[in-house]
Design an enzyme around this catalytic site. Sequence first.
Site, PDB file in Angstrom:
ATOM      1  N   GLY A  24      -3.771 -40.135  -2.021  1.00  0.00           N
ATOM      2  CA  GLY A  24      -3.601 -39.586  -3.367  1.00  0.00           C
ATOM      3  C   GLY A  24      -4.951 -39.492  -4.051  1.00  0.00           C
ATOM      4  N   GLY A  26      -5.364 -37.566  -6.976  1.00  0.00           N
ATOM      5  CA  GLY A  26      -5.094 -36.931  -8.266  1.00  0.00           C
ATOM      6  C   GLY A  26      -5.688 -37.753  -9.403  1.00  0.00           C
ATOM      7  N   LYS A 227      10.929 -48.777 -13.265  1.00  0.00           N
ATOM      8  CA  LYS A 227      10.252 -50.022 -13.682  1.00  0.00           C
ATOM      9  C   LYS A 227      11.268 -51.139 -13.910  1.00  0.00           C
ATOM     10  CE  LYS A 227       6.304 -47.630 -15.666  1.00  0.00           C
ATOM     11  NZ  LYS A 227       5.896 -46.815 -16.812  1.00  0.00           N
TER      12      LYS A 227
END
Length: 360
Positions: A24, A26, A227
Site C-alpha cells: 500500500g 497511498g 473498530k
Amino acid sequence: MSAVVSLRSNRRAQPAPARLALLGTGTVGSAFVARYARLAAQGVALPEIAWLCNSRTQVSGGDDLHAALEQARGAARKRGGFPPWAEGESPRPGDIIVDATASETVADWHPEWLTRGVHVVTANKLGTGGDLGRALAIGDARATGGRYGDSATVGAGLPLLRSLRALIDGGDRIHAIEGVLSGSLAWLFGRYDGSRPFSALVREARNAGYTEPDPRVDLSGEDVRRKLLILARAAGIALPAHEVEVASLVPAALAAVGEDAVDAALDALDAGLFARHAAARAAGERLCFVGRFEVGGRAQVGLRSLPADHPLCAGSGTDNRVAIHSDRYADHPLVIQGPGAGAEVTAAALLDDVLSIGSR
Ligand SMILES: NC(=O)C1=CN([C@@H]2O[C@H](COP(=O)(O)OP(=O)(O)OC[C@H]3O[C@@H](n4cnc5c(N)ncnc54)[C@H](O)[C@@H]3O)[C@@H](O)[C@H]2O)C=CC1
Ligand SMILES: N[C@@H](CC=O)C(=O)O
C-alpha cells in the site's frame, strides 16, 4: 581436532536479517515511508524496506526510498490476476509485512503469514474487524506464529487496544465500550453548521486524509462497525459483524454508484443532514456519530443527537473519545481521547508496532 569442531560450529548459518515489505503506497503508505526515512536519518534501527507494493506493481526498496515510492505510485494500472507481491519473492519467518491497504485480499493473507512466522503490522481493519472466521484464524495464528501489530486499526494508534489488553491481562472484566470512533465523522460533525453543504466538507475530509479511500465506508458506519468489532474481539467477545446494528448515513442514490462516481454523488447527503442538524440545533443539541457495545447486550452504531455538554461531545478536530466500562472502572469509565484519523498519526502507529516487534 577440537579446533576443527569449534571452527565448524562457529560457521553455523546466522538467521538472515529481518526485512520489511510495505503493501500500500497511498495516503498512509506514503506517510509511512516519510516517517521511516526520518527515523532512519535520526539513527533509529529499523529493518530494511525490501519491497514496496501496491495493487499495480512491486519495487525494491533500495537506498533511495522516495524514488522507489514515486516509482510504485506512478506505475500503470493493472487489471485482474494476482497482486504483484503474491507473484514475487516470499517473505521469510521473522520478516515484517506492513499492510497499509484497505484490501480484503491482503487481509485474507494475515493468518497465513502469521502461521509461517512472518509478523504483520496493519492499518487495514479488515483482518480482525471484518469476518469473524478470519479474526479467529488470526487469533489462533498469532498465538503460535508471528506477532500482530494492530495499534493503527482503532483510534489511529491511540492507546486504546493496548489499554484494553492491559486491563484484561490484569484480571479486569469489560462491561461495555462506547464512544466516538470515527475521526472523519468527528471532524465533519464538529465543523458542520449548515452554512456549507455537508458534501463539501466530506471532500475536504477526504483531501486531508481522514476518510477511507471510499468515504462511504465512513459515512455508512462500516468503519466504526469494524473498530467496534476489533475492540469487542480484543475484549474476548466473538462478535459476528452482522450482530452490530448500523444506521448508515448514505442515501440509496449515493450507495448505488460505482467508486469512480462517488464524488459527483456526494450531494445526495446534503438535504437529509441539513434537516438532522437543524432539528438537533433547535433542541439545543449536537450531532455525534457513536458506536457502543455491551457485553451480553446490543452493539450499535449511528448518529445521535446529544446535549451539547454530553461527555461524548467533548472532543474537537478528528478526536476519538472512547469510554471503557469495566469491573475496575465501574462508577466512572476509563476515557481515552485524542486524534483518531490522519496519515501521520497512523504511520507513527505502524512504525511503533514495527519497532516493538523488532525489539523483542
Ligand atoms: N487515513 C487514516 O486516518 C487511517 C487509515 N487507516 C487505514 O489505512 C489503510 C490505507 O488507507 P489509505 O492510505 O487512505 O488508502 P489509499 O487508497 O490511499 O491506499 C491504498 C493502497 O493500497 C494499495 N492496494 C490495494 N489493493 C492492494 C493489494 N491487493 N495489494 C497491494 N496493494 C494494494 C493501493 O494500490 C494503494 O496504494 C486503510 O485500510 C485505512 O482504513 C487506518 C487508520 C487511520
Ligand atoms: N477513516 C477513518 C480513519 C481512521 O481509522 C476515520 O475516519 O476514523
